[in-house]
Design a protein around this motif. Structure first.
Motif, PDB file in Angstrom:
ATOM      1  N   VAL A 271       0.835  -1.201   0.000  1.00 37.36           N
ATOM      2  CA  VAL A 271       0.000   0.000   0.000  1.00 37.36           C
ATOM      3  C   VAL A 271       0.870   1.252   0.000  1.00 37.36           C
ATOM      4  N   THR A 272       1.955   1.236   0.750  1.00 34.87           N
ATOM      5  CA  THR A 272       2.866   2.379   0.768  1.00 34.87           C
ATOM      6  C   THR A 272       3.515   2.585  -0.590  1.00 34.87           C
ATOM      7  N   LEU A 273       3.861   1.497  -1.253  1.00 38.04           N
ATOM      8  CA  LEU A 273       4.466   1.587  -2.583  1.00 38.04           C
ATOM      9  C   LEU A 273       3.586   2.376  -3.539  1.00 38.04           C
ATOM     10  N   PHE A 274       2.307   1.996  -3.616  1.00 34.03           N
ATOM     11  CA  PHE A 274       1.400   2.659  -4.557  1.00 34.03           C
ATOM     12  C   PHE A 274       0.909   3.996  -4.009  1.00 34.03           C
ATOM     13  N   GLY A 275       0.723   4.079  -2.675  1.00 37.25           N
ATOM     14  CA  GLY A 275       0.270   5.334  -2.090  1.00 37.25           C
ATOM     15  C   GLY A 275       1.276   6.453  -2.289  1.00 37.25           C
ATOM     16  N   ARG A 276       2.537   6.177  -2.043  1.00 36.62           N
ATOM     17  CA  ARG A 276       3.572   7.185  -2.256  1.00 36.62           C
ATOM     18  C   ARG A 276       3.802   7.472  -3.732  1.00 36.62           C
ATOM     19  N   ARG A 277       3.559   6.475  -4.566  1.00 40.98           N
ATOM     20  CA  ARG A 277       3.665   6.700  -6.016  1.00 40.98           C
ATOM     21  C   ARG A 277       2.645   7.745  -6.470  1.00 40.98           C
ATOM     22  N   LEU A 278       1.438   7.669  -5.904  1.00 40.78           N
ATOM     23  CA  LEU A 278       0.404   8.637  -6.247  1.00 40.78           C
ATOM     24  C   LEU A 278       0.725  10.025  -5.693  1.00 40.78           C
ATOM     25  N   LEU A 279       1.378  10.066  -4.542  1.00 39.56           N
ATOM     26  CA  LEU A 279       1.631  11.342  -3.883  1.00 39.56           C
ATOM     27  C   LEU A 279       2.867  12.059  -4.409  1.00 39.56           C
ATOM     28  N   VAL A 280       3.939  11.323  -4.690  1.00 37.85           N
ATOM     29  CA  VAL A 280       5.200  11.967  -5.077  1.00 37.85           C
ATOM     30  C   VAL A 280       5.606  11.683  -6.513  1.00 37.85           C
ATOM     31  N   GLY A 281       4.949  10.732  -7.180  1.00 37.10           N
ATOM     32  CA  GLY A 281       5.193  10.513  -8.602  1.00 37.10           C
ATOM     33  C   GLY A 281       6.291   9.536  -8.945  1.00 37.10           C
ATOM     34  N   HIS A 282       6.870   8.842  -7.955  1.00 39.07           N
ATOM     35  CA  HIS A 282       7.882   7.842  -8.271  1.00 39.07           C
ATOM     36  C   HIS A 282       7.824   6.706  -7.252  1.00 39.07           C
ATOM     37  N   TRP A 283       8.494   5.602  -7.591  1.00 38.94           N
ATOM     38  CA  TRP A 283       8.535   4.445  -6.703  1.00 38.94           C
ATOM     39  C   TRP A 283       9.682   4.615  -5.722  1.00 38.94           C
ATOM     40  N   ASP A 284       9.382   4.675  -4.436  1.00 35.19           N
ATOM     41  CA  ASP A 284      10.394   5.004  -3.433  1.00 35.19           C
ATOM     42  C   ASP A 284      10.683   3.789  -2.558  1.00 35.19           C
ATOM     43  N   ALA A 285      11.904   3.261  -2.672  1.00 37.45           N
ATOM     44  CA  ALA A 285      12.277   2.067  -1.905  1.00 37.45           C
ATOM     45  C   ALA A 285      12.313   2.334  -0.407  1.00 37.45           C
ATOM     46  N   LEU A 286      12.803   3.506  -0.013  1.00 37.03           N
ATOM     47  CA  LEU A 286      12.925   3.813   1.414  1.00 37.03           C
ATOM     48  C   LEU A 286      11.558   3.938   2.074  1.00 37.03           C
ATOM     49  N   ASP A 287      10.607   4.544   1.377  1.00 39.03           N
ATOM     50  CA  ASP A 287       9.254   4.653   1.919  1.00 39.03           C
ATOM     51  C   ASP A 287       8.606   3.284   2.059  1.00 39.03           C
ATOM     52  N   VAL A 288       8.842   2.418   1.098  1.00 35.74           N
ATOM     53  CA  VAL A 288       8.279   1.071   1.160  1.00 35.74           C
ATOM     54  C   VAL A 288       8.821   0.318   2.378  1.00 35.74           C
ATOM     55  N   CYS A 289      10.108   0.480   2.635  1.00 35.69           N
ATOM     56  CA  CYS A 289      10.709  -0.189   3.795  1.00 35.69           C
ATOM     57  C   CYS A 289      10.062   0.282   5.090  1.00 35.69           C
ATOM     58  N   ASN A 290       9.857   1.583   5.218  1.00 32.62           N
ATOM     59  CA  ASN A 290       9.199   2.087   6.426  1.00 32.62           C
ATOM     60  C   ASN A 290       7.749   1.646   6.500  1.00 32.62           C
ATOM     61  N   GLY A 291       7.070   1.596   5.359  1.00 28.81           N
ATOM     62  CA  GLY A 291       5.695   1.107   5.350  1.00 28.81           C
ATOM     63  C   GLY A 291       5.608  -0.335   5.797  1.00 28.81           C
TER      64      GLY A 291
END
Length: 463
Positions: A271-291
């Motif tokens: 969910v963090t992978l796609f949620g942050r993709r919608l918010l910031v426009g790219h796939w963020d590995a660090l955000d996914v790890c925290n999610g």
């Protein structure tokens, strides 16, 4: 009286299981170290790794001398607020606790200080780490443990006098461990203030991304691995049969707990992978790890008492809790380099409430009454269990926030007033590695800062 052969074998297997779980939880210290090192700038990597080591060694002595006694010191003078015996492991082992149980609980205790360290990273004096780590693992955290996990604790689900007929269900510590660490970190970060340059003159956030995504991902997987000792290991005993279920026992619950742990974390990560993709426009590995870690934190409370499908629900909402709190933190100019307050505090609180909504009665009886026939207990509100359990979960959130605020808030404020909390601006800009530890973690250092301690001292003399 000599124990029977069957009893000796059962006790031996249970001890090996608990020790192995303790070793897995201790591996999480390595995970924390890698995650923290990768999440800070290169000029502070040595400092954050050393603080992780200090959290472990200081916490070991503190928990041995005082912490275990305050947490589990039941006896003739036992009370529902704090333990009163077993200081420095006096009278251990006994009929209730042995050395393996101490080791397992010690591994939990040192994890709490590691959570708090992340919130105040990159700007804290080293001596402050020594003080708060000793106090947190030796007193603040153990008192909460006594309330919820000791049989004489006032909020314990194993107490003879249950709050709302239930007691709070916090099986492996969404509140006891993670919320405690998160709120302690909240006060530390608030009192210290943001890092130099984190917000510009107009109050807008300036990105300060960690220097090594590889270490972050490595740390995340090590923490995931360790969580299989953190959650399933909290059964303490694996060879306990359920009398009302054919061929089932704690070994069944252990397997289910591992499954719910994996599902909640995986769902939150996705969910963090796609949620942050919608918010910031790219796939963020660090955000996914925290999610992913946020999902693990949230499921830790109810991992043993919910169905696998409910774990997916837990992880889904945990991801949005973390995303929302991170957005709020930026608006409030709150700076937590590891997002530890939002992750462990926010997702820990959600995990407690989630348990009050989705706990299954059959699993609650199995986890807290060894599956005893004829026992009824309050369970999840959404499954028809009423408000008793939810009420206890809310109480746990409130008392933890209150207790940690009343203890750690004044401690951090006192350190601040004594000018031993935050480093100077010059030292922070140069980096803690060079200003406090004599050199950098890496020989090839690319940032425009002094390369050696002597260079740093010459710059200080010129200024």
């Amino acid at each position: 009286m000599e124990a029977s052969w069957e009893t000796s074998v059962t006790d031996s297997i249970n001890t090996v299981y608990l020790l192995f779980s303790a070793y897995l939880v201790f591996v999480m210290q390595l995970g924390f170290a890698m995650l923290c090192a990768g999440s800070v700038r290169a000029k502070n990597a040595m400092n954050i790794m050393l603080t992780n080591v200090v959290d472990a060694v200081v916490g070991s002595i503190s928990y041995y001398l005082f912490g275990f006694a305050f947490a589990f010191g039941d006896g003739s003078n036992s009370n529902p607020f704090i333990g009163t015996q077993f200081f420095a492991l006096t009278d251990i082992p006994n009929s209730s606790y042995d050395y393996s149980y101490f080791l397992y609980q010690w591994a939990f205790a040192i994890a709490v200080a590691g959570i708090t360290s992340g919130s105040i990273a990159e700007r804290t004096q080293f001596s402050a780490y020594l003080v708060f780590s000793f106090f947190l693992t030796g007193f603040v955290y153990p008192v909460v443990v006594h309330w919820v996990w000791s049989s004489s604790g006032w909020l314990s689900p194993s107490s003879s006098s249950l709050v709302f007929g239930s007691g709070a269900i916090d099986f492996a510590g969404s509140g006891v461990v993670h919320l405690v660490g998160g709120i302690a970190g909240l006060w530390g970060a608030l009192i210290e203030g943001p890092r130099v340059g984190r917000f510009d003159a107009f109050g807008k956030p300036v990105p300060m991304r960690g220097h090594n995504a590889t270490l972050v991902v490595l740390g995340t997987f090590l923490l995931w691995f360790g969580w299989f000792g953190f959650n399933p290991g909290s059964y303490a005993k694996v060879l306990v049969a359920y009398p009302d279920a054919t061929a089932q026992g704690n070994w069944t619950g252990v397997g289910r707990t591992a499954v719910t742990t994996a599902l909640a974390g995986s769902t939150a990560g996705l969910v963090t992978l796609f949620g942050r993709r919608l918010l910031v426009g790219h796939w963020d590995a660090l955000d996914v790890c925290n999610g992913l870690l946020g999902g693990f934190v949230a499921i830790t409370s109810g991992c043993s008492v919910v169905e696998p499908w409910a774990a997916i629900v837990c992880g889904f909402f945990a991801a949005w809790v973390l995303i929302g709190l991170n957005i709020l933190a930026l608006k409030l100019k709150f700076d937590d380099p590891l997002e530890a307050t939002q992750l462990h505090g926010g997702c820990g609180a959600w995990g407690l409430i989630f348990t009050g909504l989705f706990a299954k009665e059959e699993f609650v009886v199995q986890a807290y009454n060894s599956g005893e026939s004829g026992v009824t207990r309050p369970y999840g509100l959404f499954l028809g269990g009423g408000w008793g359990l939810v009420g206890c979960q809310v109480i746990e959130v409130l008392v933890i926030v209150g207790w940690v605020s009343l203890t750690m808030g004044p401690l951090f404020y006192a350190l601040h007033k004594l000018e031993i909390l935050r480093i100077s601006t010059d030292e922070e800009v140069a980096g803690l590695d060079i200003s406090s530890h004599g050199g950098y973690a890496y020989t090839a250092h690319q940032e425009e800062t002094p390369r050696f301690y002597a260079d740093y001292m010459r710059l200080q003399e010129r200024s």
